[in-house]
Design a protein around this motif. Structure first.
Motif, PDB file in Angstrom:
ATOM      1  N   UNK A 208       0.840  -1.196   0.000  1.00 12.90           N
ATOM      2  CA  UNK A 208       0.000   0.000   0.000  1.00 12.90           C
ATOM      3  C   UNK A 208       0.876   1.248   0.000  1.00 12.90           C
ATOM      4  N   UNK A 209       0.476   2.246  -0.793  1.00 12.37           N
ATOM      5  CA  UNK A 209       1.262   3.476  -0.934  1.00 12.37           C
ATOM      6  C   UNK A 209       0.488   4.685  -0.428  1.00 12.37           C
ATOM      7  N   UNK A 210       1.178   5.552   0.320  1.00 11.37           N
ATOM      8  CA  UNK A 210       0.640   6.869   0.672  1.00 11.37           C
ATOM      9  C   UNK A 210       1.708   7.917   0.372  1.00 11.37           C
ATOM     10  N   UNK A 211       1.255   9.034  -0.164  1.00 13.35           N
ATOM     11  CA  UNK A 211       2.190  10.113  -0.501  1.00 13.35           C
ATOM     12  C   UNK A 211       2.778  10.737   0.754  1.00 13.35           C
ATOM     13  N   UNK A 212       1.942  10.919   1.786  1.00 13.42           N
ATOM     14  CA  UNK A 212       2.380  11.524   3.040  1.00 13.42           C
ATOM     15  C   UNK A 212       2.286  10.480   4.152  1.00 13.42           C
ATOM     16  N   UNK A 213       3.415  10.050   4.718  1.00 15.52           N
ATOM     17  CA  UNK A 213       3.381   9.015   5.765  1.00 15.52           C
ATOM     18  C   UNK A 213       2.525   9.380   6.964  1.00 15.52           C
ATOM     19  N   UNK A 214       2.369  10.687   7.221  1.00 12.67           N
ATOM     20  CA  UNK A 214       1.579  11.091   8.383  1.00 12.67           C
ATOM     21  C   UNK A 214       0.076  11.040   8.103  1.00 12.67           C
ATOM     22  N   UNK A 215      -0.312  10.871   6.844  1.00 11.64           N
ATOM     23  CA  UNK A 215      -1.732  10.834   6.478  1.00 11.64           C
ATOM     24  C   UNK A 215      -1.978   9.523   5.743  1.00 11.64           C
ATOM     25  N   UNK A 216      -2.305   8.480   6.489  1.00 10.48           N
ATOM     26  CA  UNK A 216      -2.289   7.119   5.959  1.00 10.48           C
ATOM     27  C   UNK A 216      -3.571   6.724   5.223  1.00 10.48           C
ATOM     28  N   UNK A 217      -4.632   7.549   5.321  1.00  8.55           N
ATOM     29  CA  UNK A 217      -5.923   7.237   4.698  1.00  8.55           C
ATOM     30  C   UNK A 217      -6.430   5.867   5.169  1.00  8.55           C
ATOM     31  N   UNK A 218      -6.600   5.747   6.471  1.00  6.42           N
ATOM     32  CA  UNK A 218      -7.039   4.479   7.047  1.00  6.42           C
ATOM     33  C   UNK A 218      -8.373   4.011   6.524  1.00  6.42           C
ATOM     34  N   UNK A 219      -9.249   4.945   6.141  1.00  5.22           N
ATOM     35  CA  UNK A 219     -10.564   4.556   5.624  1.00  5.22           C
ATOM     36  C   UNK A 219     -10.434   3.775   4.322  1.00  5.22           C
ATOM     37  N   UNK A 220      -9.405   4.083   3.529  1.00  8.84           N
ATOM     38  CA  UNK A 220      -9.168   3.359   2.277  1.00  8.84           C
ATOM     39  C   UNK A 220      -8.742   1.924   2.575  1.00  8.84           C
ATOM     40  N   UNK A 221      -7.796   1.768   3.491  1.00  2.70           N
ATOM     41  CA  UNK A 221      -7.308   0.425   3.852  1.00  2.70           C
ATOM     42  C   UNK A 221      -8.448  -0.440   4.366  1.00  2.70           C
ATOM     43  N   UNK A 222      -9.266   0.113   5.250  1.00  2.00           N
ATOM     44  CA  UNK A 222     -10.339  -0.672   5.842  1.00  2.00           C
ATOM     45  C   UNK A 222     -11.455  -0.972   4.838  1.00  2.00           C
ATOM     46  N   UNK A 223     -11.763  -0.010   3.962  1.00  2.00           N
ATOM     47  CA  UNK A 223     -12.851  -0.218   3.016  1.00  2.00           C
ATOM     48  C   UNK A 223     -12.479  -1.039   1.806  1.00  2.00           C
ATOM     49  N   UNK A 224     -11.276  -0.839   1.263  1.00  2.00           N
ATOM     50  CA  UNK A 224     -10.863  -1.528   0.040  1.00  2.00           C
ATOM     51  C   UNK A 224     -10.257  -2.896   0.332  1.00  2.00           C
ATOM     52  N   UNK A 225      -9.518  -3.017   1.445  1.00  2.00           N
ATOM     53  CA  UNK A 225      -8.865  -4.287   1.774  1.00  2.00           C
ATOM     54  C   UNK A 225      -9.581  -5.060   2.880  1.00  2.00           C
ATOM     55  N   UNK A 226     -10.472  -4.391   3.624  1.00  2.00           N
ATOM     56  CA  UNK A 226     -11.150  -5.070   4.731  1.00  2.00           C
ATOM     57  C   UNK A 226     -10.223  -5.389   5.879  1.00  2.00           C
ATOM     58  N   UNK A 227      -9.193  -4.559   6.052  1.00  2.00           N
ATOM     59  CA  UNK A 227      -8.161  -4.780   7.062  1.00  2.00           C
ATOM     60  C   UNK A 227      -8.074  -3.549   7.956  1.00  2.00           C
ATOM     61  N   UNK A 228      -7.854  -3.768   9.240  1.00  2.00           N
ATOM     62  CA  UNK A 228      -7.674  -2.643  10.149  1.00  2.00           C
ATOM     63  C   UNK A 228      -6.420  -1.863   9.776  1.00  2.00           C
ATOM     64  N   UNK A 229      -6.549  -0.556   9.692  1.00  2.00           N
ATOM     65  CA  UNK A 229      -5.426   0.281   9.269  1.00  2.00           C
ATOM     66  C   UNK A 229      -4.314   0.266  10.311  1.00  2.00           C
ATOM     67  N   UNK A 230      -3.054   0.113   9.880  1.00  2.00           N
ATOM     68  CA  UNK A 230      -1.935   0.193  10.828  1.00  2.00           C
ATOM     69  C   UNK A 230      -1.695   1.635  11.244  1.00  2.00           C
ATOM     70  N   UNK A 231      -0.857   1.821  12.244  1.00  2.00           N
ATOM     71  CA  UNK A 231      -0.501   3.174  12.664  1.00  2.00           C
ATOM     72  C   UNK A 231       0.401   3.820  11.613  1.00  2.00           C
ATOM     73  N   UNK A 232       0.232   5.109  11.405  1.00  2.00           N
ATOM     74  CA  UNK A 232       1.117   5.843  10.512  1.00  2.00           C
ATOM     75  C   UNK A 232       2.485   5.983  11.171  1.00  2.00           C
ATOM     76  N   UNK A 233       3.475   6.439  10.407  1.00  2.00           N
ATOM     77  CA  UNK A 233       4.821   6.615  10.954  1.00  2.00           C
ATOM     78  C   UNK A 233       4.826   7.574  12.151  1.00  2.00           C
ATOM     79  N   UNK A 234       4.168   8.749  12.077  1.00  2.00           N
ATOM     80  CA  UNK A 234       4.140   9.619  13.258  1.00  2.00           C
ATOM     81  C   UNK A 234       3.416   8.981  14.444  1.00  2.00           C
ATOM     82  N   UNK A 235       2.369   8.202  14.177  1.00  2.00           N
ATOM     83  CA  UNK A 235       1.650   7.541  15.269  1.00  2.00           C
ATOM     84  C   UNK A 235       2.517   6.468  15.926  1.00  2.00           C
ATOM     85  N   UNK A 236       3.327   5.769  15.126  1.00  2.00           N
ATOM     86  CA  UNK A 236       4.262   4.790  15.690  1.00  2.00           C
ATOM     87  C   UNK A 236       5.264   5.484  16.617  1.00  2.00           C
ATOM     88  N   UNK A 237       5.779   6.631  16.171  1.00  2.00           N
ATOM     89  CA  UNK A 237       6.751   7.375  16.973  1.00  2.00           C
ATOM     90  C   UNK A 237       6.123   7.829  18.292  1.00  2.00           C
TER      91      UNK A 237
END
Length: 384
Positions: A208-237
């Motif tokens: 999965x690709x995102x242009x901005x690591x801090x804005x992961x578009x979790x709604x896309x991951x959950x809706x298109x893949x049916x998977x819970x969105x992981x934490x973005x890079x800033x959220x991991x930090x």
């Protein structure tokens, strides 16, 4: 996927280097209505237009693994029964030729993407790659292949006023290189399905690709893949730093943070020098070992690992580049900020002088204030 596998696929997005015959997609208005659909043969496009399409798709494979490019995994049940995985698999198997499947996919994306007030373009392409054998010397042997990798690549691109680029002409339902008007900007979101792991298709993973690591578009991951969105890079930090401060309490000293950062930075430097194509990761267990080396008691180490498990997932593998800034070491005290090179952070000390806490840096020759060379007094001036 590792950096070598990623580079191998990126090189395919050049004219005459791939088996992409068509580009499909749809142009979507800001109110999420489909304005027009795209079904174009690359062979019938001009060289500039074809190259523009391929460049946009290639950008959905750009950036760094672990930051812009994130592995999204599917469970065995999802692969066997999941509606989202089935749609992706059917699109791949029909090589995107089924119009009804494409329309279902477009609607799914439209429902699960937030592009603000901008129009956007959904681009899709299918490629079949006869994976060449890689010799012991790491050379690709194009005349020797026993694996066929069939995959989809998708790019979701905002349409903006800008420099000359690939545009969409609603009246003709075609893409064309334009010099004015609304043009397709580099993608905000994209993905590769299935992932190219060990130089073969892995149906249990998508990249999965995102242009901005801090804005992961979790709604896309959950809706298109049916998977819970992981934490973005800033959220991991943020989760990592909270785990350290909450679990260690008063033992979370500046010296301890320096030691942990230095060990991570050394791992990153060694990994870079080794040219290992596999992404570098660390787990909470790895960091727990670093804490033990610093003399942290086992109870607090366990608390740190438990906190990481709750926020990041059990045995989560994290990219050190998401956890620390390897290019600078910054200390803030009130409104004062000190920034030093990471390799020099050990020269910064904390002291208690006459009952007051201080952060100290050594001052030798070459001291400057706002660019002006100054001399420091050897002894404090006598008070009158």
């Amino acid at each position: 996927m590792n950096t070598k596998e990623l580079g191998e696929l990126r090189r395919r997005f050049r004219p005459h280097k791939n088996a992409i015959s068509h580009v499909y997609g749809c142009y979507v208005g800001a109110t999420k209505e489909i304005i027009g659909e795209v079904d174009q043969s690359l062979a019938l496009l001009s060289e500039d237009d074809a190259e523009g399409c391929l460049n946009l798709l290639k950008k959905a494979l750009s950036g760094g693994l672990g930051r812009n490019l994130i592995h999204v995994g599917f469970t065995t049940q999802q692969v066997a029964e999941g509606a989202e995985h089935k749609l992706l698999r059917e699109l791949r198997d029909c090589k995107l030729k089924d119009e009804s499947l494409r329309r279902r996919f477009y609607e799914t994306v439209i429902q699960n993407v937030d592009m603000g007030e901008e129009n956007f373009l959904i681009l899709l392409a299918h490629d079949t790659y006869d994976v060449p054998f890689r010799s012991k010397n790491d050379d690709l042997m194009d005349d020797s292949s026993d694996t066929v990798y069939s995959y989809l690549v998708c790019a979701v691109c905002p349409m903006r006023e800008g420099k000359p680029g690939l545009g969409y002409i609603p009246a003709d339902n075609v893409l064309h290189m334009k010099t004015a008007g609304q043009l397709a900007a580099p993608p905000e979101i994209g993905f590769l399905f299935p992932a190219f792991d060990d130089r073969a298709a892995n149906l249990y993973s998508t990249l999965y690709y995102v242009h901005k690591p801090e804005f992961i578009h979790g709604e896309f991951i959950e809706g298109v893949f049916g998977v819970e969105a992981p934490l973005s890079a800033p959220e991991q930090k943020e989760a990592f730093e909270s785990a350290l401060s909450d679990a260690l309490g008063v033992e979370c000293s500046m010296e301890l943070v320096q030691a942990v950062h230095e060990q991570m930075r050394e791992r990153m430097e060694f990994h870079k020098e080794s040219q290992d194509p596999e992404p570098l990761t660390v787990t909470a267990k790895d960091v727990g070992g670093m804490l033990r080396e610093c003399g942290i008691e086992e109870e607090r180490v366990t608390a740190f690992q438990d906190y990481c498990g709750q926020r990041l997932g059990e045995d989560a593998a994290m990219d050190p580049a998401n956890l620390i800034d390897s290019k600078r070491f910054q200390i803030k005290a009130g409104e004062i900020t000190i920034t030093v090179k990471p390799e020099l952070s050990g020269q910064v000390e904390s002291r208690v002088l006459e009952g007051r806490k201080y952060i100290l840096i050594p001052a030798g020759e070459g001291v400057e204030v706002n660019g002006l060379a100054v001399e420091l007094e050897a002894e404090p001036a006598a008070k009158i």
